[in-house]
Design a protein around this motif. Sequence first.
Motif, mmCIF file in Angstrom:
data_model
loop_
_atom_site.group_PDB
_atom_site.id
_atom_site.type_symbol
_atom_site.label_atom_id
_atom_site.label_comp_id
_atom_site.label_asym_id
_atom_site.label_seq_id
_atom_site.Cartn_x
_atom_site.Cartn_y
_atom_site.Cartn_z
ATOM 1 N N ARG A 147 0.784 -1.240 0.000
ATOM 2 C CA ARG A 147 0.000 0.000 0.000
ATOM 3 C C ARG A 147 0.822 1.300 0.000
ATOM 4 O O ARG A 147 0.231 2.360 -0.077
ATOM 5 C CB ARG A 147 -0.976 0.059 1.183
ATOM 6 N N SER A 169 2.078 0.399 6.489
ATOM 7 C CA SER A 169 0.828 0.592 5.748
ATOM 8 C C SER A 169 0.258 -0.718 5.216
ATOM 9 O O SER A 169 -0.790 -0.718 4.568
ATOM 10 C CB SER A 169 1.057 1.562 4.576
ATOM 11 N N ALA A 190 -6.365 5.760 3.457
ATOM 12 C CA ALA A 190 -5.414 5.879 2.349
ATOM 13 C C ALA A 190 -4.787 7.271 2.310
ATOM 14 O O ALA A 190 -3.597 7.422 2.008
ATOM 15 C CB ALA A 190 -6.106 5.574 1.020
ATOM 16 N N CYS A 194 -1.051 6.255 2.449
ATOM 17 C CA CYS A 194 -0.571 5.976 1.095
ATOM 18 C C CYS A 194 -0.127 7.291 0.443
ATOM 19 O O CYS A 194 -0.945 8.180 0.223
ATOM 20 C CB CYS A 194 -1.670 5.321 0.259
ATOM 21 N N ARG A 199 -0.258 7.013 -5.058
ATOM 22 C CA ARG A 199 -1.505 6.366 -4.645
ATOM 23 C C ARG A 199 -2.347 5.981 -5.856
ATOM 24 O O ARG A 199 -2.512 6.770 -6.781
ATOM 25 C CB ARG A 199 -2.293 7.304 -3.731
ATOM 26 N N THR A 216 -3.556 -2.201 -6.197
ATOM 27 C CA THR A 216 -3.127 -0.835 -5.836
ATOM 28 C C THR A 216 -1.609 -0.760 -5.874
ATOM 29 O O THR A 216 -1.030 0.269 -6.246
ATOM 30 C CB THR A 216 -3.624 -0.441 -4.436
ATOM 31 N N ASP A 217 -0.938 -1.852 -5.478
ATOM 32 C CA ASP A 217 0.532 -1.894 -5.483
ATOM 33 C C ASP A 217 1.096 -1.878 -6.902
ATOM 34 O O ASP A 217 2.206 -1.373 -7.124
ATOM 35 C CB ASP A 217 1.034 -3.156 -4.769
#
Length: 305
Positions: A147, A169, A190, A194, A199, A216-217
Amino acid sequence: MGQSMCICSRGFITVDNKKYYFVQKLDEGGFSYVDLVEGVKDGHFYALKRILCHDREGRQEAQMEIEMHQMFNHPNILSLVAHTFVERGGKTEAWLLLPYMSKGSLWSVLEKLRDKGSLMPEKQILQIFRGICAGLKAIHERGYAHRDIKPTNVLLDENDKPVLMDMGSMNRARIEVRGSREAMSIQDWAAQRCTISYRAPELFNVESHCIIDERTDIWSLGCVLYCMMMQEGPYDLIFQKGDSVALAVQNPVTIPQSCRYSEGLKVLLSSMMVTNPQERPNISWVLDQVQDLQSCSPNTQTNMV
């Protein structure tokens, strides 16, 4: 844990009856400090991360970060040497003793190249990026997401082996959002945990009924690759100017025409930075592509702007 750690008047700490001399401060964040310490017996350097726990929730978050470190034994994930909680001045601190990487972060290496007017050779990019992907794959395979993948959270050793750091995170890879209240809670989380310019788009405006997963990564990973190629993230300048990153990430990433890297590397970058998370690849696919690029162009060099 059976571990004791204390700061002594002569400038050293003791961990499990092993002494470490305080050398100097390395870094300071909003809720944590990092000091350089040296083992009295082994002469090795370590990084001591001190996390300030302002309340019970803060202590739980620090404990979770410790547990995330302990979950992995992987060459591309920063290991945890020792840890404990201490009381100092009526406040609780979590102390994490970590290996020290003398080369510093990927970001610091890129800054030095930029100052010299140089670019990182493609061969070196692929080598480092492959290690980052390998570490991230291990995290995803355990059902978690980092994240907060970004160049400052990647450390390099003297051989350019990357290790992922800052597990604070990390959480479960798959999060099912049921309703607007849960969506707002995740969006607020977030915003705090993040980094904005790395992000993923789906974390800016979380839908009321959706699934947030480890892709998301993949977006953040694409931002890191872009930064390795251009020496700044695709949204760094937008954030610095005060413009809306949330709006900017809704559009496809633009690779400057001046980019002198291979078409294969550009295609890989574009494949990760897709606004719709359902259309992004998983980490195994990305790692396979990196390995293919290494085998296709092992001697590709790009040194100067």
